[in-house]
Design a protein around this motif. Structure first.
Motif, PDB file in Angstrom:
ATOM      1  N   ILE A 155      32.239  20.002 -17.107  1.00 45.34           N
ATOM      2  CA  ILE A 155      31.152  20.788 -17.766  1.00 45.34           C
ATOM      3  C   ILE A 155      30.199  19.733 -18.650  1.00 45.34           C
ATOM      4  CG2 ILE A 155      32.572  21.432 -19.820  1.00 45.34           C
ATOM      5  CD1 ILE A 155      30.716  23.778 -20.160  1.00 45.34           C
ATOM      6  N   LYS A 156      29.010  19.540 -18.055  1.00 44.52           N
ATOM      7  CA  LYS A 156      28.201  18.662 -18.652  1.00 44.52           C
ATOM      8  C   LYS A 156      26.771  19.337 -19.097  1.00 44.52           C
ATOM      9  CE  LYS A 156      29.835  14.682 -15.877  1.00 44.52           C
ATOM     10  NZ  LYS A 156      29.344  13.579 -15.266  1.00 44.52           N
ATOM     11  N   GLY A 157      25.965  18.537 -19.825  1.00 47.73           N
ATOM     12  CA  GLY A 157      24.557  19.056 -20.136  1.00 47.73           C
ATOM     13  C   GLY A 157      23.765  17.875 -20.724  1.00 47.73           C
ATOM     14  N   GLU A 158      22.536  18.053 -20.483  1.00 52.57           N
ATOM     15  CA  GLU A 158      21.657  16.930 -21.008  1.00 52.57           C
ATOM     16  C   GLU A 158      20.316  17.486 -21.241  1.00 52.57           C
ATOM     17  OE1 GLU A 158      20.642  14.006 -17.688  1.00 52.57           O
ATOM     18  OE2 GLU A 158      21.341  15.756 -16.193  1.00 52.57           O
ATOM     19  N   LEU A 159      19.365  16.717 -21.911  1.00 53.66           N
ATOM     20  CA  LEU A 159      17.866  17.043 -21.846  1.00 53.66           C
ATOM     21  C   LEU A 159      17.321  16.123 -20.956  1.00 53.66           C
ATOM     22  CD1 LEU A 159      16.007  18.541 -23.646  1.00 53.66           C
ATOM     23  CD2 LEU A 159      15.626  16.383 -24.881  1.00 53.66           C
ATOM     24  N   GLN A 160      16.659  16.855 -19.959  1.00 51.76           N
ATOM     25  CA  GLN A 160      15.830  16.146 -18.710  1.00 51.76           C
ATOM     26  C   GLN A 160      14.375  15.991 -19.219  1.00 51.76           C
ATOM     27  OE1 GLN A 160      16.848  19.113 -15.616  1.00 51.76           O
ATOM     28  NE2 GLN A 160      18.871  18.217 -15.417  1.00 51.76           N
ATOM     29  N   GLN A 161      13.874  14.778 -19.071  1.00 51.21           N
ATOM     30  CA  GLN A 161      12.644  14.577 -19.489  1.00 51.21           C
ATOM     31  C   GLN A 161      11.765  14.596 -18.094  1.00 51.21           C
ATOM     32  OE1 GLN A 161      10.219  14.304 -21.655  1.00 51.21           O
ATOM     33  NE2 GLN A 161      10.837  12.353 -22.688  1.00 51.21           N
ATOM     34  N   ASN A 162      10.906  15.785 -18.031  1.00 51.83           N
ATOM     35  CA  ASN A 162       9.917  15.675 -17.035  1.00 51.83           C
ATOM     36  C   ASN A 162       8.424  15.043 -17.319  1.00 51.83           C
ATOM     37  OD1 ASN A 162      11.559  17.834 -16.129  1.00 51.83           O
ATOM     38  ND2 ASN A 162      10.725  19.274 -17.508  1.00 51.83           N
ATOM     39  N   SER A 163       8.011  14.552 -16.263  1.00 48.25           N
ATOM     40  CA  SER A 163       6.809  13.623 -16.340  1.00 48.25           C
ATOM     41  C   SER A 163       5.762  14.203 -15.076  1.00 48.25           C
ATOM     42  CB  SER A 163       7.271  12.389 -16.039  1.00 48.25           C
ATOM     43  OG  SER A 163       7.671  12.203 -14.917  1.00 48.25           O
ATOM     44  N   TYR A 164       4.612  13.696 -15.326  1.00 51.64           N
ATOM     45  CA  TYR A 164       3.487  13.932 -14.231  1.00 51.64           C
ATOM     46  C   TYR A 164       3.810  13.105 -13.127  1.00 51.64           C
ATOM     47  CZ  TYR A 164      -1.106  14.249 -12.304  1.00 51.64           C
ATOM     48  OH  TYR A 164      -2.276  14.457 -11.680  1.00 51.64           O
ATOM     49  N   TYR A 165       4.370  12.036 -13.310  1.00 51.28           N
ATOM     50  CA  TYR A 165       4.765  11.141 -12.108  1.00 51.28           C
ATOM     51  C   TYR A 165       5.856  11.911 -11.260  1.00 51.28           C
ATOM     52  CZ  TYR A 165       7.214   7.395  -9.613  1.00 51.28           C
ATOM     53  OH  TYR A 165       7.781   6.728  -8.608  1.00 51.28           O
ATOM     54  N   GLN A 166       6.891  12.488 -11.898  1.00 48.37           N
ATOM     55  CA  GLN A 166       7.853  13.306 -11.274  1.00 48.37           C
ATOM     56  C   GLN A 166       7.310  14.240 -10.421  1.00 48.37           C
ATOM     57  OE1 GLN A 166      10.710  15.020 -13.762  1.00 48.37           O
ATOM     58  NE2 GLN A 166      11.148  16.684 -12.418  1.00 48.37           N
ATOM     59  N   PHE A 167       6.495  15.191 -11.243  1.00 45.07           N
ATOM     60  CA  PHE A 167       5.909  16.466 -10.326  1.00 45.07           C
ATOM     61  C   PHE A 167       5.112  16.028  -9.199  1.00 45.07           C
ATOM     62  CE2 PHE A 167       6.186  18.574 -14.719  1.00 45.07           C
ATOM     63  CZ  PHE A 167       7.445  19.032 -14.320  1.00 45.07           C
ATOM     64  N   ALA A 168       4.047  15.192  -9.355  1.00 44.04           N
ATOM     65  CA  ALA A 168       3.160  14.303  -8.463  1.00 44.04           C
ATOM     66  C   ALA A 168       4.130  13.708  -7.247  1.00 44.04           C
ATOM     67  CB  ALA A 168       2.128  13.587  -8.892  1.00 44.04           C
ATOM     68  N   SER A 169       5.016  13.292  -7.418  1.00 40.16           N
ATOM     69  CA  SER A 169       5.918  12.816  -6.405  1.00 40.16           C
ATOM     70  C   SER A 169       6.837  13.842  -5.570  1.00 40.16           C
ATOM     71  CB  SER A 169       6.925  11.783  -6.665  1.00 40.16           C
ATOM     72  OG  SER A 169       6.483  10.733  -7.503  1.00 40.16           O
ATOM     73  N   GLU A 170       7.089  14.768  -6.117  1.00 39.10           N
ATOM     74  CA  GLU A 170       7.704  16.053  -5.526  1.00 39.10           C
ATOM     75  C   GLU A 170       6.878  16.868  -4.501  1.00 39.10           C
ATOM     76  OE1 GLU A 170      11.600  16.525  -8.529  1.00 39.10           O
ATOM     77  OE2 GLU A 170      10.012  18.020  -8.482  1.00 39.10           O
ATOM     78  N   ASN A 171       5.597  17.175  -5.360  1.00 37.10           N
ATOM     79  CA  ASN A 171       4.619  17.993  -4.934  1.00 37.10           C
ATOM     80  C   ASN A 171       3.291  17.308  -5.275  1.00 37.10           C
ATOM     81  OD1 ASN A 171       2.979  20.052  -4.044  1.00 37.10           O
ATOM     82  ND2 ASN A 171       4.048  21.706  -5.180  1.00 37.10           N
ATOM     83  N   PRO A 172       2.789  16.607  -4.199  1.00 40.44           N
ATOM     84  CA  PRO A 172       1.441  16.104  -4.365  1.00 40.44           C
ATOM     85  C   PRO A 172       0.264  16.942  -4.375  1.00 40.44           C
ATOM     86  CG  PRO A 172       2.263  15.588  -2.016  1.00 40.44           C
ATOM     87  CD  PRO A 172       3.280  16.446  -2.681  1.00 40.44           C
ATOM     88  N   PHE A 173       0.416  18.301  -4.235  1.00 42.54           N
ATOM     89  CA  PHE A 173      -0.720  19.106  -4.326  1.00 42.54           C
ATOM     90  C   PHE A 173      -0.676  19.786  -5.849  1.00 42.54           C
ATOM     91  CE2 PHE A 173       1.434  19.153   0.025  1.00 42.54           C
ATOM     92  CZ  PHE A 173       0.576  18.555   0.591  1.00 42.54           C
ATOM     93  N   VAL A 174      -0.311  19.077  -6.766  1.00 41.25           N
ATOM     94  CA  VAL A 174      -0.540  19.844  -8.081  1.00 41.25           C
ATOM     95  C   VAL A 174      -1.882  19.520  -8.424  1.00 41.25           C
ATOM     96  CG1 VAL A 174       2.018  19.959  -8.620  1.00 41.25           C
ATOM     97  CG2 VAL A 174       0.797  17.624  -9.068  1.00 41.25           C
ATOM     98  N   SER A 175      -2.269  20.339  -9.497  1.00 41.64           N
ATOM     99  CA  SER A 175      -3.390  20.278 -10.014  1.00 41.64           C
ATOM    100  C   SER A 175      -3.282  19.493 -11.229  1.00 41.64           C
ATOM    101  CB  SER A 175      -4.158  21.657 -10.451  1.00 41.64           C
ATOM    102  OG  SER A 175      -3.516  22.246 -11.251  1.00 41.64           O
ATOM    103  N   PRO A 176      -4.503  18.729 -11.662  1.00 40.80           N
ATOM    104  CA  PRO A 176      -4.305  17.857 -12.937  1.00 40.80           C
ATOM    105  C   PRO A 176      -4.603  18.693 -14.005  1.00 40.80           C
ATOM    106  CG  PRO A 176      -6.334  17.638 -12.000  1.00 40.80           C
ATOM    107  CD  PRO A 176      -5.609  18.293 -10.946  1.00 40.80           C
ATOM    108  N   THR A 177      -3.767  19.676 -14.370  1.00 39.71           N
ATOM    109  CA  THR A 177      -3.897  20.655 -15.444  1.00 39.71           C
ATOM    110  C   THR A 177      -2.445  21.042 -15.906  1.00 39.71           C
ATOM    111  OG1 THR A 177      -4.031  22.606 -14.070  1.00 39.71           O
ATOM    112  CG2 THR A 177      -5.954  21.404 -14.692  1.00 39.71           C
ATOM    113  N   LEU A 178      -1.363  20.224 -15.761  1.00 38.19           N
ATOM    114  CA  LEU A 178      -0.202  20.649 -16.223  1.00 38.19           C
ATOM    115  C   LEU A 178       0.322  20.482 -17.540  1.00 38.19           C
ATOM    116  CD1 LEU A 178       1.580  18.852 -13.082  1.00 38.19           C
ATOM    117  CD2 LEU A 178       0.383  21.166 -13.147  1.00 38.19           C
TER     118      LEU A 178
END
Length: 578
Positions: free
Chosen positions: A341-364
Motif C-alpha cells: 500500500i502506497k500513496g503520494e502527492l502527484q505534481q501536475n503540469s501544463y507540460y504533462q497535460f499537453a504531452s498526453e493530449n495536445p488538443f487542450v486549450s491554454p485555459t487550464l
C-alpha cells in the motif's frame, strides 16, 4: 520262537491294563495339597551342534589330489600407438560490430516524415559527449475533417558525462518544438471552419544534471529545470531536485529520498474570459524506508512525508502517506506473491497535460493530485525459463484527479474576437475525487534472442464524486507485441493495441433565455494493429517498412478527433562511428 514269545508278552500286558482300568472306574478323586518347598528354576542344557566341517570315516572316500600350476611368460612386442587427444572444431561466430551512432530516415503516406539521429563520442576513457535529434511530422489528410490536421514534433538533446574514481556525473540540455491543430470540429459546425485558425504550437527548453557516488552515504542526486510555453502567451517553469542517501543505524541502513519540486505558471485568460490564471506551489518530500529479508520473505517498510506550500494562495498543507511493500517466494522463481500500500502527492503540469493530449486549450487550472492510497496485491513468476507472468489487482483513491473533458461550445461567442478553441474542438481539465479498481495481467515469452512475445490486459472500474463519469478513461485496455529475427538479415515485428469505451460530455453554452444543452457521448472501443519488416544489407546499412492501423479503423482517440487511417512508411537506418 522269539517273535511268538514277544507277541505273548504284549497280549498279557494289554489284558492286565484293561482289567485294572475296569476296576478303578468307580474311584473318586480326593483333594490334595502340594507344598512348594523351592521355586522352580529351569536350566537349559547345551544343545548338540553339528561341526562346520564334519569328519567322515568312510573308507571308500577318494582323497583329493593336489594340483600345482606353473606359468610360463613370453614377452610380446606391442605395436599399438594410442592417438593423441584433439579438441573438436567449433565454428566461431563472427563478432558483431557495434556502432556508437546511427541515423534513420523514413517517408510515408499522409506526407509523413520520420527521422532520428543519435550521436555518442568517447573523448577519453572517462569522458563522453553526444546528442539526439528526432523529428516526426505529417501533412494530414484525414477524411471528413474540415480543418487542417497536420502536426509536427521535433526534439534536440545534447549531453556530456564523465566517470571519475569515486563518482560519475552527467549534464544535458535540449529543446522541444510541437505544432498541432484543433481540428476536431463537431458535426453541424462546418460553416464556422472558415473563421477558425486551429494551428497552435508548444515550445520547451530544459537543462539538468545527474551525480552518482560509488561508496558514500549520498548515493545519487539530480536536478532538472524546464521552461514550457505556447504561442498563446502561456508559460510554465518547473524545477525538481532529488537525492538518495543511506542513514546507518546499528549496523543497518535506512534508505532515504529527499526532493524539492517547484512549479509556477500562468495562462492569459480562463476559458469563459476574465483575468489570467496563475498557479504555483513548492513541495518538500522525505521518504525513508527500511528493507528486511528473511528466507523467502522481503519487506520494505517506509513512509512518505510531504509538505506543500501553495505560493499563489498562501496555503500550507502536510501529508503523510504509507509506503509499504512485501513479497514472498512461494515456489522459488515459479510463484511469488506480493502486495503493498502506497500513496503520494502527484505534481501536475501544463507540460504533462499537453504531452498526453495536445488538443487542450491554454485555459487550464493546474493543481496537484492527492493519491491517498494505492493498495495492490498480485502473483508473479515463471512458468518456464522462457515464460514469465504477472497478475495484479489494485484499488486506489485519488483526490483532485484531473480528467480531460471536451470544452463547452461557445456558440454565442462565434465571430470576430472568438478564440479558435471555442468551437468544441479543444479540451479542458476538470478535477474530481475518484476511486479506481483494476485487475490485469501480463505474459512475456522470450524463447531466445530471435523471438519475443508479450501480452498485457487490464480492466478498470471507476467511482466519481461530483462528475457524472470518469471522462475519457477507458474501461479495458490491452496490448500485444512481437519481435522476430527471421534470418541473419531479415527481421520483423508487430504490435496491437485495444482501448475500450470512453465517455465524454458534449455541452452547448446556454443563453439568457435558455439553459445549456449537455449530452454524454460514448466513444467506441478501437483496435489498432501495426507491423514492420526490415532487411540488413550489411553491418551498417539496413532498410525497413512499417504499416500502421492495418485494419484502417476510423476511430476517435478523443471526441471529434478521428485518427489517420491505413498508413505505410519506408526508410533506411545507417550506423557509423567517427
Amino acid at each position: 520262537m522269539k517273535i511268538k514269545f514277544l507277541i505273548f508278552i504284549i497280549t498279557i500286558a494289554t489284558s492286565l491294563s484293561f482289567i485294572n482300568a475296569q476296576e478303578r472306574k468307580n474311584d473318586t478323586i480326593d483333594d490334595q495339597v502340594v507344598n512348594v518347598v523351592k521355586p522352580y528354576t529351569p536350566t537349559i542344557s547345551d544343545a548338540f551342534k553339528i561341526k562346520d566341517t564334519p569328519k567322515l570315516s568312510d573308507s571308500n572316500m577318494v582323497k583329493k589330489k593336489e594340483v600345482k600350476y606353473n606359468i610360463f611368460s613370453i614377452p610380446v612386442a606391442s605395436t599399438f600407438t594410442p592417438a593423441k587427444g584433439k579438441a573438436a572444431n567449433v565454428d566461431k561466430a563472427k563478432p558483431v560490430k557495434l556502432y556508437d551512432n546511427y541515423a534513420s530516415l523514413g517517408v510515408g503516406t499522409y506526407t509523413t516524415i520520420l527521422g532520428e539521429v543519435y550521436l555518442n563520442h568517447e573523448l577519453s576513457s572517462t569522458e563522453n559527449v553526444g546528442g539526439y535529434f528526432s523529428h516526426h511530422s505529417s501533412q494530414g489528410g484525414i477524411d471528413n475533417v474540415f480543418l487542417d490536421d497536420n502536426f509536427s514534433k521535433t526534439g534536440l538533446n545534447a549531453h556530456y558525462s564523465q566517470k571519475l574514481r569515486d563518482f560519475s556525473w552527467k549534464v544535458d540540455g535540449g529543446v522541444d518544438l510541437m505544432t498541432y491543430n484543433w481540428y476536431g470540429l463537431p458535426e453541424g459546425y462546418e460553416d464556422q471552419a472558415s473563421d477558425i485558425d486551429p494551428r497552435h504550437s508548444f515550445n520547451s527548453f530544459y537543462i539538468g544534471g545527474k551525480l552518482k557516488f560509488d561508496d558514500a552515504i549520498i548515493k545519487d542526486g539530480s536536478v532538472r529545470f524546464r521552461r514550457f510555453g505556447d504561442d498563446q502567451d502561456s508559460g510554465e517553469n518547473r524545477f525538481v531536485a532529488k537525492t538518495n542517501f543511506a542513514i546507518p543505524v546499528q549496523g543497518e541502513e535506512i534508505n532515504t529520498e529527499f526532493y524539492v519540486d517547484y512549479i509556477g505558471g500562468s495562462f492569459d485568460e480562463s476559458y469563459f474570459g476574465g483575468d489570467e490564471i496563475n498557479y504555483g506551489n513548492v513541495t518538500f518530500g522525505l521518504s525513508p524506508s527500511y528493507q528486511m529479508k528473511q528466507d523467502d520473505l522481503t519487506v520494505n517498510l517506509g513512509v512518505r512525508l510531504i509538505y506543500l506550500n501553495d505560493t499563489e494562495f498562501s496555503d500550507n498543507k502536510f501529508f503523510i502517506y504509507p509506503n509499504f511493500e512485501a513479497s514472498y517466494r512461494l515456489v522459488d522463481e515459479i510463484l511469488i506473491a506480493y502486495g503493498g500500500i502506497k500513496g503520494e502527492l502527484q505534481q501536475n503540469s501544463y507540460y504533462q497535460f499537453a504531452s498526453e493530449n495536445p488538443f487542450v486549450s491554454p485555459t487550464l487550472l493546474i493543481a496537484p493530485t492527492d493519491q491517498r492510497y494505492n493498495g495492490f496485491i498480485g502473483l508473479k513468476g515463471k512458468l518456464s525459463n522462457n515464460v514469465s507472468y504477472n497478475i495484479k489487482g489494485s484499488y486506489y483513491s485519488e483526490d483532485n484527479k484531473p480528467l480531460y473533458r471536451l470544452n463547452t461550445v461557445r456558440n454565442f461567442s462565434f465571430g470576430s474576437g472568438a478564440e479558435d478553441y471555442y468551437y468544441g474542438n479543444s479540451f479542458g481539465i476538470v478535477y474530481d475525487d475518484v476511486t479506481t479498481f483494476s485487475v490485469g495481467g501480463e505474459l512475456n515469452i522470450d524463447v531466445n534472442r530471435n523471438f519475443t512475445l508479450g501480452l498485457k490486459g487490464e480492466y478498470f472500474g471507476y467511482n466519481t464524486d461530483t462528475q457524472a463519469e470518469a471522462w475519457n478513461l477507458p474501461d479495458v485496455t490491452g496490448s500485444i507485441f512481437m519481435d522476430v529475427q527471421i534470418t541473419e538479415q531479415w527481421f520483423a515485428g508487430a504490435s496491437a493495441y485495444f482501448v475500450g469505451e470512453r465517455k465524454d460530455l458534449f455541452e452547448l453554452e446556454g443563453s439568457l433565455t435558455g439553459d445549456p444543452i449537455m449530452e454524454v457521448i460514448t466513444l467506441e472501443s478501437y483496435f489498432d494493429a501495426n507491423a514492420h519488416l526490415g532487411y540488413k544489407i550489411n553491418d551498417q546499412l539496413s532498410i525497413f517498412a512499417k504499416v500502421n492501423n492495418i485494419l484502417n479503423q476510423d476511430y476517435q482517440r478523443y471526441l471529434n478527433f478521428p485518427v489517420q487511417g491505413f498508413q505505410a512508411l519506408a526508410g533506411a537506418t545507417y550506423q557509423f562511428d567517427f
